[in-house]
Write a protein that holds these residues in place. Sequence first.
Motif, PDB file in Angstrom:
ATOM      1  N   SER A  35      -8.550  -5.009  -9.208  1.00 16.10           N
ATOM      2  CA  SER A  35      -9.201  -4.331 -10.385  1.00 16.10           C
ATOM      3  C   SER A  35      -8.330  -4.028 -11.606  1.00 16.10           C
ATOM      4  CB  SER A  35     -10.031  -3.078  -9.955  1.00 16.10           C
ATOM      5  OG  SER A  35      -9.357  -2.078  -9.627  1.00 16.10           O
ATOM      6  N   TYR A  36      -7.067  -3.760 -10.997  1.00 17.62           N
ATOM      7  CA  TYR A  36      -6.078  -3.252 -12.054  1.00 17.62           C
ATOM      8  C   TYR A  36      -5.571  -4.557 -12.836  1.00 17.62           C
ATOM      9  CZ  TYR A  36      -5.805   1.563 -10.627  1.00 17.62           C
ATOM     10  OH  TYR A  36      -5.863   2.933 -10.598  1.00 17.62           O
ATOM     11  N   PHE A  49      -4.276   6.502  10.794  1.00 20.19           N
ATOM     12  CA  PHE A  49      -5.322   5.700  11.532  1.00 20.19           C
ATOM     13  C   PHE A  49      -4.796   4.684  12.337  1.00 20.19           C
ATOM     14  CE2 PHE A  49      -7.412   7.247   7.439  1.00 20.19           C
ATOM     15  CZ  PHE A  49      -8.108   8.212   7.989  1.00 20.19           C
ATOM     16  N   VAL A 102      -8.773  11.259   3.810  1.00 15.38           N
ATOM     17  CA  VAL A 102      -7.821  11.397   2.438  1.00 15.38           C
ATOM     18  C   VAL A 102      -7.537  10.295   2.009  1.00 15.38           C
ATOM     19  CG1 VAL A 102      -7.162  13.736   2.824  1.00 15.38           C
ATOM     20  CG2 VAL A 102      -5.776  12.146   3.977  1.00 15.38           C
ATOM     21  N   LEU A 103      -7.108   9.383   2.810  1.00 16.19           N
ATOM     22  CA  LEU A 103      -6.862   8.220   1.898  1.00 16.19           C
ATOM     23  C   LEU A 103      -7.876   7.624   1.360  1.00 16.19           C
ATOM     24  CD1 LEU A 103      -4.365   5.752   2.230  1.00 16.19           C
ATOM     25  CD2 LEU A 103      -5.803   4.610   3.822  1.00 16.19           C
ATOM     26  N   PHE A 148     -13.028   0.112  10.778  1.00 12.74           N
ATOM     27  CA  PHE A 148     -12.792   1.592  10.336  1.00 12.74           C
ATOM     28  C   PHE A 148     -12.261   2.530  11.514  1.00 12.74           C
ATOM     29  CE2 PHE A 148     -15.455   0.497   6.654  1.00 12.74           C
ATOM     30  CZ  PHE A 148     -14.307   0.702   5.648  1.00 12.74           C
ATOM     31  N   PRO A 149     -11.457   3.558  11.146  1.00 13.41           N
ATOM     32  CA  PRO A 149     -10.886   4.397  11.982  1.00 13.41           C
ATOM     33  C   PRO A 149     -12.096   5.129  12.681  1.00 13.41           C
ATOM     34  CG  PRO A 149     -10.337   5.035   9.759  1.00 13.41           C
ATOM     35  CD  PRO A 149     -10.690   3.800   9.754  1.00 13.41           C
ATOM     36  N   LEU A 197     -12.546   6.747   5.428  1.00 15.00           N
ATOM     37  CA  LEU A 197     -11.046   6.730   5.391  1.00 15.00           C
ATOM     38  C   LEU A 197     -10.625   7.924   5.302  1.00 15.00           C
ATOM     39  CD1 LEU A 197     -10.472   3.263   3.359  1.00 15.00           C
ATOM     40  CD2 LEU A 197      -9.810   3.681   5.954  1.00 15.00           C
ATOM     41  N   ALA A 208      -7.976   8.990  -1.988  1.00 14.13           N
ATOM     42  CA  ALA A 208      -7.172   8.490  -2.898  1.00 14.13           C
ATOM     43  C   ALA A 208      -7.553   6.987  -3.345  1.00 14.13           C
ATOM     44  CB  ALA A 208      -5.588   8.507  -2.206  1.00 14.13           C
ATOM     45  N   ILE A 209      -8.244   6.318  -2.512  1.00 17.23           N
ATOM     46  CA  ILE A 209      -8.503   4.928  -2.825  1.00 17.23           C
ATOM     47  C   ILE A 209      -9.651   5.255  -4.017  1.00 17.23           C
ATOM     48  CG2 ILE A 209      -9.673   2.770  -2.266  1.00 17.23           C
ATOM     49  CD1 ILE A 209      -8.060   3.093   0.680  1.00 17.23           C
ATOM     50  N   LEU A 215      -8.483  -3.189  -4.747  1.00 19.39           N
ATOM     51  CA  LEU A 215      -8.078  -2.301  -5.939  1.00 19.39           C
ATOM     52  C   LEU A 215      -6.951  -2.813  -6.767  1.00 19.39           C
ATOM     53  CD1 LEU A 215      -8.417   0.668  -6.097  1.00 19.39           C
ATOM     54  CD2 LEU A 215      -6.594   1.419  -4.465  1.00 19.39           C
ATOM     55  N   PHE A 257     -10.184   7.320  -6.058  1.00 22.15           N
ATOM     56  CA  PHE A 257      -9.793   7.810  -7.265  1.00 22.15           C
ATOM     57  C   PHE A 257      -8.868   6.545  -7.812  1.00 22.15           C
ATOM     58  CE2 PHE A 257      -6.068  10.244  -9.427  1.00 22.15           C
ATOM     59  CZ  PHE A 257      -7.036  11.022 -10.357  1.00 22.15           C
ATOM     60  N   ALA A 258      -8.050   6.040  -7.063  1.00 24.12           N
ATOM     61  CA  ALA A 258      -7.519   4.752  -7.845  1.00 24.12           C
ATOM     62  C   ALA A 258      -8.496   3.842  -8.426  1.00 24.12           C
ATOM     63  CB  ALA A 258      -6.483   4.097  -6.756  1.00 24.12           C
ATOM     64  N   PHE A 259      -9.606   3.671  -7.790  1.00 22.23           N
ATOM     65  CA  PHE A 259     -10.604   2.641  -8.570  1.00 22.23           C
ATOM     66  C   PHE A 259     -11.038   3.305  -9.637  1.00 22.23           C
ATOM     67  CE2 PHE A 259     -11.407   0.336  -4.448  1.00 22.23           C
ATOM     68  CZ  PHE A 259     -11.394  -0.855  -4.845  1.00 22.23           C
ATOM     69  N   LEU A 265       0.813   1.286  -5.225  1.00 22.75           N
ATOM     70  CA  LEU A 265      -0.105   0.245  -5.972  1.00 22.75           C
ATOM     71  C   LEU A 265       0.410  -0.274  -7.190  1.00 22.75           C
ATOM     72  CD1 LEU A 265      -2.917  -0.372  -5.456  1.00 22.75           C
ATOM     73  CD2 LEU A 265      -3.689   1.564  -6.903  1.00 22.75           C
ATOM     74  N   LEU A 310      -0.054   6.174  -2.213  1.00 23.65           N
ATOM     75  CA  LEU A 310      -0.699   4.806  -2.700  1.00 23.65           C
ATOM     76  C   LEU A 310      -0.646   4.622  -3.952  1.00 23.65           C
ATOM     77  CD1 LEU A 310      -3.281   2.669  -2.226  1.00 23.65           C
ATOM     78  CD2 LEU A 310      -4.844   4.696  -3.121  1.00 23.65           C
ATOM     79  N   PHE A 311      -0.506   5.772  -4.911  1.00 26.04           N
ATOM     80  CA  PHE A 311      -0.134   5.539  -6.354  1.00 26.04           C
ATOM     81  C   PHE A 311       1.135   5.292  -6.468  1.00 26.04           C
ATOM     82  CE2 PHE A 311      -4.137   8.073  -6.212  1.00 26.04           C
ATOM     83  CZ  PHE A 311      -4.653   7.388  -7.040  1.00 26.04           C
ATOM     84  N   ALA A 358      -1.603   9.347   1.571  1.00 27.48           N
ATOM     85  CA  ALA A 358      -2.601   9.064   0.676  1.00 27.48           C
ATOM     86  C   ALA A 358      -2.141   8.924  -0.837  1.00 27.48           C
ATOM     87  CB  ALA A 358      -3.722  10.095   0.614  1.00 27.48           C
TER      88      ALA A 358
END
Lengths: 359, 370, 504
Positions: B134-135, B116, C428-429, A19-20, C426, C432-433, B131, C435-437, B280, B276-277, B273
Motif C-alpha cells: 500500500s505504500y 506472540f 498492540v502490534l 493468529f496468536p 494482533l 500499530a499495523i 502494508l 495505524f500504518a495502513f 516499514l 514497525l515504523f 509495535a
Amino acid sequence: MVRKNMIIVFTLFLLTGCFPSKKILEDVQLVSAVGYDYKSNSQVELNGMVAIPQRGEDVPPISEVFTATTNTSKMARALEQAESPKPFEIGRLDIALYNHRLAENGIYDLVDTLQRDPSLGRDLYMAIVKGSTKTLLKQQYPLSETPSKYLLQLLDQNMNANIPKSNIHDFLYRYYGKGMDPNLPLIEKQGDRIRVIGTALLKDDKMVGQLKLEDSFLLKLLMEPFEKGIYEVKFKNNQFFTIQNLSSKVEYQFKNVKRSPSVDISVKVKGRVSEAPKIPVSNPALIEQLESATEKAMNKRTNKIVKKLQKAKVDTIGLGDLARSRTRGFDFKRWDEQYPDIPINVKVKVEITQAGITE
Amino acid sequence: MSQISENKQISPYMAFYMVTTMQIGVGILGFERYIAKTAGHDAWISVIIGGLLFNVLIWMIYRILSRENADIIGVHRNLFGRWIGGTLSFLLLIYFSSTILTVLRTYIEVIQIWIFPELGTPIITFILLGLAYSYVIGGIRVVAGLSVLGFFMSLPLFLLKYYALKNAHYTNFLPILDHSFSDLMAATKGVTLDYLGFELILLYLPFLKHPEKSQKWAHLGNLFTMFTYLITVFVSFVYFNQEQLQHTIWATLTLWKIVDLPFAQRFEYAGIALWLFVILPNICIGFWSVSRGIHRLYKIKQKSALRTMMFIIFICSILVVDRQQVDILNTKVSQIGFYILYAYIPFLFVIQLILGKGNGKGKGRKTSNG
Amino acid sequence: MIFFKKKKKNQQQEAKSNSTKGTLTFPELMKKLTASADFSTVKQTSLSTFYISYYKTLVNPEFLHRDLLPYITEMPLKNLDDIQKHLPLDGMVKSNDVHDIANKVTEGFILIQMNKGDPEGLLVPSLSTENRQISIPETEFSVVGPKEAFVESLDTNLNLIRKRLPIPEFTVKEVRVGKLSKTRVAIIYIDGIADAENVNTAIQRVNDIEYDHVVDSSYINQMISDNENSPFPQLIDTERPDRVASVLSEGKVAIMADGSPHALTGPTTIVEFFSAFEDYFLNWTLASVFRLIRLMAVMFSVLSTPLYVAVLTFHYEMIPENLLATLVASRNDIPFPPILEAIVLELSIELLREAGARLPSKVGQTIGIVGGIVIGTAAVQAGLTSNVLLIIVALAALASFTTPVYQMSNTIRLLRFPFLIFAQFLGVLGVAICFAFIVSHLLKLTSLGRPYIAPLYPLRVNDLKDALIRMPFSVQNSRPSSVRPQDKAKMNKKRAKEKHDIED
C-alpha cells in the motif's frame, strides 16, 4: 477487482488459524510470587502464589499457593496446571523466593528459566528465605492483602534503606560479571510478620554466608551511595543512639594492582542523630564525640565485614571489576588468586549535621 | 536525470531520512552483543570508525553516479555493456531483495520471540507485505514520507534510555582503549552490517531533485545513524557488563523491559509495535528501489515487478522456519553486503576512473534512458 | 456593480450551455408550462396589449404589481424594446431562444410578449427570495467572535463574505451543475493570491459534475474530492463567513452552492480540520494549548478502546501495577470478551448520538441523559460491562466531539472500529499495523491535487507556525506554502518586527 478482493479475503480466512492465542486478563491465573524449596539434590518443590480476585469492588483478593515437585521449574508449572481452573501466566511475577538450603546448592538454573521468559520483567525481586518458602507464602498476613504485595513493599522499603539493592537484573549482572559476586536479601517468617534479617552473600549462584541487618547497612555503604539507612551505635556505658544517614559517598583507591594490590576504601557519611535517649545531642562538643564514636564503631565493623568477605572469597563489593576499570590489561585470574589476601583498608568518616527539631 | 519528471522527484533533504531509516533497522535491537564480542567495552570506537568509513563510501557512490548521471543500472550498462552490465545489475537486485527478506524475517522473528510465540509466519508476512504494497504503490513520494514519519516516531524512543541510565555503571567504560587495533577492526567489520542499507541510494538517487545537493544530507544521515548507534552502545554498555551482554541477545529490547511509565509498564510490547515504523521504511524503500530496478532492466511494468517480487519474498519468508535459519540468513546477507560495499563499490569507482567513460555526460544520459 | 455584471455575463453563458438538448418550439414550451397549475399568463390591455407569463410561486407579486405593471401600463408601448427602455430595472433580457426562455422562466423571470404566439419575449428578473434570517452558527459556534452563519441563499452568503473582503480582486466564478436542479455553484477566490492551478482544478472539477440534482454543498464535496472512497473529508465544510474570508486570504479557494448554508474550502490539510476558527480569537498561547489538547483528544479517542482491548486480550503484563487490581475486579464478572464489550459499548454510544441527532434538540438532550446515566449505570450494575471501559468509551466519545469540523469528528469515531478489529487479532502490534495502513492512506491522499498532510509531509517548516500550534500573528507573516499562493507575504515583515526601546 472484486475477484481479487475475494481472493485476499479468502486467504485471510485461511490464515486466521495462525493468529496468536488470546490471554484475556480474567481468564488467566496471574502468579505474583514463586518460592523454591529444597526437596533433594535433584528435586525442587515449587510454590506459586496466586492472588485470586473476589467478587465485588472492595473485597480484597485471596491468595492461594499451588505446589509441585520436579527437577525443572518449567515442568513444575505444567504440573500445577492440573489443579488450577485457569492457565497460569507468570508475566506479572513480582518476587522469586529461594529456600536457603537450595541457595547453598546453587540457584542459577532456576533463575535462568525466569530470565529466558520474555514475558517477565527485569525488576523482579529475589530473596533468600530462612525456612520454607511454602509456609511463608501460605500465611495470611494482616499487614497486607497478599504475601506477594507484602514482600514487594517490604523489600522495596528495605532496599531504599538498609540492604544493598538487588533485583533479577542486579543478580545476573553480578553473576555474569567478572570480579563481582551477587548478594540477595535474606528474609524470615516470624509469626504473622516477615522480617528482613540481613543479606545473603553468594559466590556465583551459591550462598556461602550472610550478614546481619546492621552489617548489611555497612556493606551498602561500601557498595553504593545511598540515604535513609539507620545504624545503631553504642556510646559509653550502655547508652545507645541511632544515626540516620542523609547521604553517603564511597571512594576506592587501588595501589599496585598488577603485582601486589592493596585497596583503600574511604566512606563519607553525612547523618543526623535520629534517636538518642539520655544524650544531650544539642551540645556541639558532644556531637564531635558522637561522630568519633560512630566512626570508630563503623571502622571496626566494616573492616571485619571486609575480612569476612575475603575469607569467604566473595567479592560482593565488586572490587575486582573496579580494579579492572582502572588497570589496562587486567588479569582476573591473578586477582582472584590474590583476593583473599589483599590488604583492604576501610576508612569511614562521619559528619553529624542535625539532631532533630528541638533542643 | 532528465528522464524523471520533476513532480515525481523529492526534495534533496529527503536523502537524510532515507539514509538513516534504511540503516537503522532490526539490527540495532541487538547488535551490541556482536560488536562487543571482539572489542569489548571499546566497541564504541568501532562504531565511530565504521560510521566514518561509510561516509567515504557514500562519497564514492555519489561520485560514481554523478559521473554517469544515472542510477547503478545505467552505470553498469555504460561501463560493461548490455549483457555483463545487465547481469551485474541483476545480481545486485537479488542482493537488495535478500536484504528486504532479512529485515522482514528478522522483525517477524522478534515478534514471535517477544510477543506472540504462536503467531504464524504466513499471516504476519502477508499483512506486512500488504502494508508495504500500500505504500510502494503510492510511489517514491509516499515511501519517502513514510521514512520521515518513521524517523520522527522513533525519536522519542531515545528518551527511554533514561530508565537504563538510572541504573548505570559508568566504570564499565574504563579503561578506554584496552583492546588491540585488530580487535577494534574486527568489531568494525561487525558494525558494518548495521550501517548497511543506505546503498539503495544507488537506485533511487535519480529521484532526488538536485542529486548533488542531496549528498550532504546523505552524509548527515549517516552521521545521525552513527550518533544513534553510539548512544545505544553507550547505554547498553553501562547497563550491562560485558559478560552479561554476551548472554543478552536483544540488549535494547531488554532495556525497554525496565521502562515503567505510570500508564503502562513493560514497554517492550509497545516498543516492538512502534518499531514497525522503523522496519516499514526499510522494506518499502527496498521494494520500491528493486521493483524500479527490474522495471529499468527488463521493461516490465513496475507494478507487476513489485507484485512478483512480493510473491517471491512471501514464499521465501515462509521457507525460513526457525531461529537458526534467520541467523544464517542474517550473516550470509551481511557478508555479501560487506563485500559489495568494501570491495565492489571501490572496484567500480576505480574502473570508472580508468575507463574514463564518465566525462561524456550526454552519453550517460542517453543510455540511462532505457 | 462590477461583481453583478460579471455574474450576469456568466449566467448568460451558463444558460446557453445548460439548455436542454433537442428542439423545442415555442407553442410546445407554452403548453408544457401551462400544464403546471402555478403558471399563469395574463393578458394586459391598457394602452397597449401584451402578455405577461410567469410562475406565481416563483415571482414576487409585490414586485409585479408595484415595480413592473405601473411602468408599462402608463404609456403606449409599441414593442419589446420600448418596454425595456421604460422599465427602470436591471438584468432584463430580450430573447427569442426557446431554451433560454424556458430556463429563465423556470428560474423566476417574468416573460413579456407582445403577441401570444410570438417566439420573442422580454425576460424580467423577479425572483422572490424566501430567505431565512441570518442566524448564529450552530455546528461551529464560538463564544467570542462573529456570530453570523451562512443561510440558504447564495447571494446573501456572497454578501456576507464580500463585506469582509472589500477588494476588487475578490472573484466569483459561477457554474451551474445538475441536470434537473441547475444549482448555481460559485467558486470564490482572491485573484493574485490564489494559485491559478488550484482555481482551475476547482472550476474544472465542479464543471465535470455529472448528476441530476445537486442539493447541497456536501454533494459537491463528495463529487469533487480527490478520493471518493476515503473516509477523510478532503475539503473543509464551514458555515462561518469569517472563516471563509480568512481562508480566502490565505490563497485558498471556496466553493458555495445555492441553497446550501455551507461553504467548502480547499486545498486543505489535515491539521486544518483540528483547528477551530476560535483559535484565532484567543491569545496564541491559549490557542496553541487548546490545539494540542484537541490533538491529544483525537489520539485518545481513536486509540483508547483499541488499546484497552489489546492490553486486556494479549498483554496483561503492560497494565500498571496499581491499575491491575481495579481492572481485574471490574472485569471479573463480565460475561463478554473485551472486544465484544468494547464494540457493544461503542455502538451504544453511536446509537445515542444518532438518536440525539435525529430528534428535536430538547428531546435529544433527554435521550443523552437517559442513555448516559441510566443505561450506563444499569449496564455496569448488571455486570454487562466493566466501569473502567465505560469511562474510557465515554471519554473517547467526548474527545471525538472536540474536533471542530463535524465531518472529521465522524471520521474519527469511525476510525476506531478497524483499530478494534486489528487489536483483537494482533494486540498492540495490530494497533500499530492499522495505524500504518491509515498513514499510508493519508500519505496518498490529496486535496484539490495538493498533499493532504502537508505541513508534516512534505515538511514545510514555515507552515508549522499555524498547524499543531498557533504562533502569534506577528510571526504569521506568510501564507501557507502548501497551497502555493501567488503572493506569499501576508504583511510587511520589517515593519511588524520593528522593536521599540523601553520608553519609546
